[in-house]
Design a protein around this motif. Structure first.
Motif, PDB file in Angstrom:
ATOM      1  N   UNK A 104      31.360  13.818 131.966  1.00 42.65           N
ATOM      2  CA  UNK A 104      31.280  14.435 130.654  1.00 42.65           C
ATOM      3  C   UNK A 104      31.122  15.940 130.828  1.00 42.65           C
ATOM      4  N   UNK A 105      31.996  16.735 130.203  1.00 44.07           N
ATOM      5  CA  UNK A 105      31.951  18.190 130.348  1.00 44.07           C
ATOM      6  C   UNK A 105      31.854  18.841 128.983  1.00 44.07           C
ATOM      7  N   UNK A 106      30.761  19.591 128.769  1.00 47.68           N
ATOM      8  CA  UNK A 106      30.500  20.214 127.481  1.00 47.68           C
ATOM      9  C   UNK A 106      30.744  21.719 127.565  1.00 47.68           C
ATOM     10  N   UNK A 107      31.906  22.173 127.098  1.00 46.55           N
ATOM     11  CA  UNK A 107      32.289  23.589 127.126  1.00 46.55           C
ATOM     12  C   UNK A 107      32.012  24.202 128.502  1.00 46.55           C
ATOM     13  N   UNK A 108      32.459  23.584 129.597  1.00 55.02           N
ATOM     14  CA  UNK A 108      32.012  24.023 130.918  1.00 55.02           C
ATOM     15  C   UNK A 108      32.526  25.381 131.364  1.00 55.02           C
ATOM     16  N   UNK A 109      33.640  25.851 130.777  1.00 55.73           N
ATOM     17  CA  UNK A 109      34.248  27.091 131.255  1.00 55.73           C
ATOM     18  C   UNK A 109      34.137  28.241 130.260  1.00 55.73           C
ATOM     19  N   UNK A 110      33.445  28.030 129.151  1.00 57.08           N
ATOM     20  CA  UNK A 110      33.462  29.025 128.078  1.00 57.08           C
ATOM     21  C   UNK A 110      32.742  30.315 128.452  1.00 57.08           C
ATOM     22  N   UNK A 111      31.860  30.288 129.458  1.00 55.29           N
ATOM     23  CA  UNK A 111      31.141  31.497 129.855  1.00 55.29           C
ATOM     24  C   UNK A 111      31.915  32.322 130.885  1.00 55.29           C
ATOM     25  N   UNK A 112      33.068  31.837 131.305  1.00 55.19           N
ATOM     26  CA  UNK A 112      33.842  32.510 132.356  1.00 55.19           C
ATOM     27  C   UNK A 112      34.905  33.406 131.733  1.00 55.19           C
ATOM     28  N   UNK A 113      35.347  34.419 132.503  1.00 56.74           N
ATOM     29  CA  UNK A 113      36.405  35.273 131.970  1.00 56.74           C
ATOM     30  C   UNK A 113      37.738  34.526 131.998  1.00 56.74           C
ATOM     31  N   UNK A 114      38.728  35.074 131.311  1.00 57.87           N
ATOM     32  CA  UNK A 114      39.972  34.346 131.030  1.00 57.87           C
ATOM     33  C   UNK A 114      40.684  33.875 132.297  1.00 57.87           C
ATOM     34  N   UNK A 115      40.790  34.750 133.306  1.00 59.41           N
ATOM     35  CA  UNK A 115      41.518  34.392 134.516  1.00 59.41           C
ATOM     36  C   UNK A 115      40.814  33.278 135.293  1.00 59.41           C
ATOM     37  N   UNK A 116      39.491  33.389 135.431  1.00 64.05           N
ATOM     38  CA  UNK A 116      38.728  32.356 136.143  1.00 64.05           C
ATOM     39  C   UNK A 116      38.759  31.053 135.362  1.00 64.05           C
ATOM     40  N   UNK A 117      38.711  31.149 134.036  1.00 63.32           N
ATOM     41  CA  UNK A 117      38.760  29.955 133.197  1.00 63.32           C
ATOM     42  C   UNK A 117      40.057  29.187 133.437  1.00 63.32           C
ATOM     43  N   UNK A 118      41.163  29.908 133.529  1.00 65.63           N
ATOM     44  CA  UNK A 118      42.453  29.272 133.772  1.00 65.63           C
ATOM     45  C   UNK A 118      42.479  28.599 135.146  1.00 65.63           C
ATOM     46  N   UNK A 119      41.931  29.274 136.148  1.00 69.56           N
ATOM     47  CA  UNK A 119      41.879  28.691 137.486  1.00 69.56           C
ATOM     48  C   UNK A 119      41.032  27.425 137.507  1.00 69.56           C
ATOM     49  N   UNK A 120      39.909  27.453 136.788  1.00 69.23           N
ATOM     50  CA  UNK A 120      39.023  26.288 136.760  1.00 69.23           C
ATOM     51  C   UNK A 120      39.691  25.100 136.073  1.00 69.23           C
ATOM     52  N   UNK A 121      40.463  25.371 135.039  1.00 74.10           N
ATOM     53  CA  UNK A 121      41.202  24.284 134.382  1.00 74.10           C
ATOM     54  C   UNK A 121      42.162  23.623 135.363  1.00 74.10           C
ATOM     55  N   UNK A 122      42.885  24.449 136.103  1.00 73.94           N
ATOM     56  CA  UNK A 122      43.841  23.916 137.073  1.00 73.94           C
ATOM     57  C   UNK A 122      43.133  23.096 138.142  1.00 73.94           C
ATOM     58  N   UNK A 123      42.004  23.587 138.623  1.00 79.69           N
ATOM     59  CA  UNK A 123      41.270  22.878 139.670  1.00 79.69           C
ATOM     60  C   UNK A 123      40.700  21.565 139.152  1.00 79.69           C
ATOM     61  N   UNK A 124      40.200  21.583 137.917  1.00 81.89           N
ATOM     62  CA  UNK A 124      39.677  20.340 137.341  1.00 81.89           C
ATOM     63  C   UNK A 124      40.783  19.304 137.223  1.00 81.89           C
TER      64      UNK A 124
END
Length: 324
Positions: free
Chosen positions: A160-180
């Motif tokens: 269960x993931x609750x807004x897990x990437x919302x505190x990250x900047x846009x580029x890191x957020x995109x990378x984290x989505x890909x990794x997930x």
């Protein structure tokens, strides 16, 4: 993804708070091995559902079945779920290794196995050798990777993931989505993801639940949600949309579904051209449909300029009748 196997079944779930907020009459099946995202604005109830699945909130009524077992009244530690929060929730006084080992120690896992498991999960998230570092020595994206790794080590049936990437900047957020998405595919784990970010939901999900005021507006694949929005609300919430009000109905047209050419039936005037990278965003006024926004290939319409006349038509549109 295996659509035939139901991993989580939520039936007539109700959870309301003293101020009246919450959710009710929630029915949802989550398939084994899928990423299902609950998408909606703040306060729509998506995190309430997630926290109720995890056991951090107690359901007022209804049932939650995971792997065929009723977990509705079980405490969080007795449920086969693992939760990742926006704030990482790493203990700052513990090293990465100590943070990762904590849950395994509670389960009485042996030291050698803990060490091997930690080495393995750090390799998986591409962060080998950080065992002795403290959270403060890591970037936000690295801390969130460790938080995800800590949950993976406990081998939950559902993550269960609750807004897990919302505190990250846009580029890191995109990378984290890909990794997930890569991790989920590799491990075939079932993920329920909560976000208010439509781009995030579209990019990582097998299915999306669009929520509004404690209820579901539409459940479908990203393509279904985008191409065939079931309601006017979904049409306006997902992606860019021209909403044209007519007596008793709303016509919804995507900017990319507006065709331009000298022989098209409708006319207007260009009032703005914005370079958006691989396409131009063109603002059109003085039309019988009101002000419109169109997305056009730059190479095809390089001569467009502000103040010029333009002819257009709608290649595709959806119509929503107003409630009586």
């Amino acid at each position: 993804m295996n659509d035939t196997s139901t991993k989580v079944r939520i039936s007539d779930l109700k959870k309301t708070y003293p101020n009246g907020d919450g959710v009710e009459h929630i029915d949802l099946d989550v398939h084994e091995g899928e990423i299902l995202t609950m998408l909606g604005p703040s306060g729509c109830g998506k995190s309430t559902i997630l926290r109720t699945i995890a056991g951090f909130e107690r359901a007022d009524s209804g049932s939650i079945i995971i792997d065929g077992r009723d977990v509705t009244n079980l405490p969080p530690e007795k449920r086969p779920t693992g939760m990742v929060f926006q704030s990482y929730n790493l203990w700052p006084h513990m090293t990465v290794e100590e943070n990762l080992a904590f849950g395994l120690k509670l389960r009485k896992v042996g030291k050698k196995q803990i060490s091997a498991d930690i080495d393995g999960v750090l390799d998986m998230i591409k962060m080998p050798g950080v065992q002795k570092k403290y959270p403060s020595q890591l970037s936000g994206g690295q801390q969130q990777r460790i938080a995800i790794a800590r949950t993976l080590l406990l081998k939950p049936s559902v993550m269960l993931l609750d807004e897990p990437f919302s505190a990250l900047d846009a580029k890191i957020r995109m990378q984290m989505r890909e990794e997930l998405r890569k991790l989920q595919s590799r491990l075939n784990i079932t993920v329920i993801f909560v976000t208010h970010d439509q781009e995030e939901a579209m990019s990582i999900s097998h299915r999306i639940v669009v929520m509004r005021k404690g209820a579901f507006e539409q459940i479908g694949t990203p393509s279904e949600i985008y191409d065939s929005p079931a309601t006017k609300y979904v049409a306006g919430f997902i992606g860019e949309m021209n909403m044209i009000e007519r007596q008793g109905e709303t016509i919804a047209v995507r900017p990319e579904d507006i065709a331009i050419g000298p022989d098209e039936p409708f006319g207007g005037r260009v009032v703005g051209v914005m370079n958006m990278g691989h396409y131009n965003q063109v603002l059109i006024s003085s039309t019988e449909h009101g002000d419109l926004k169109a997305f056009l290939r730059k190479d095809d319409f390089a001569d467009l300029h502000e103040g010029g006349d333009i002819r257009y038509r709608f290649m595709k549109a959806r119509t929503y009748k107003h409630a009586a």
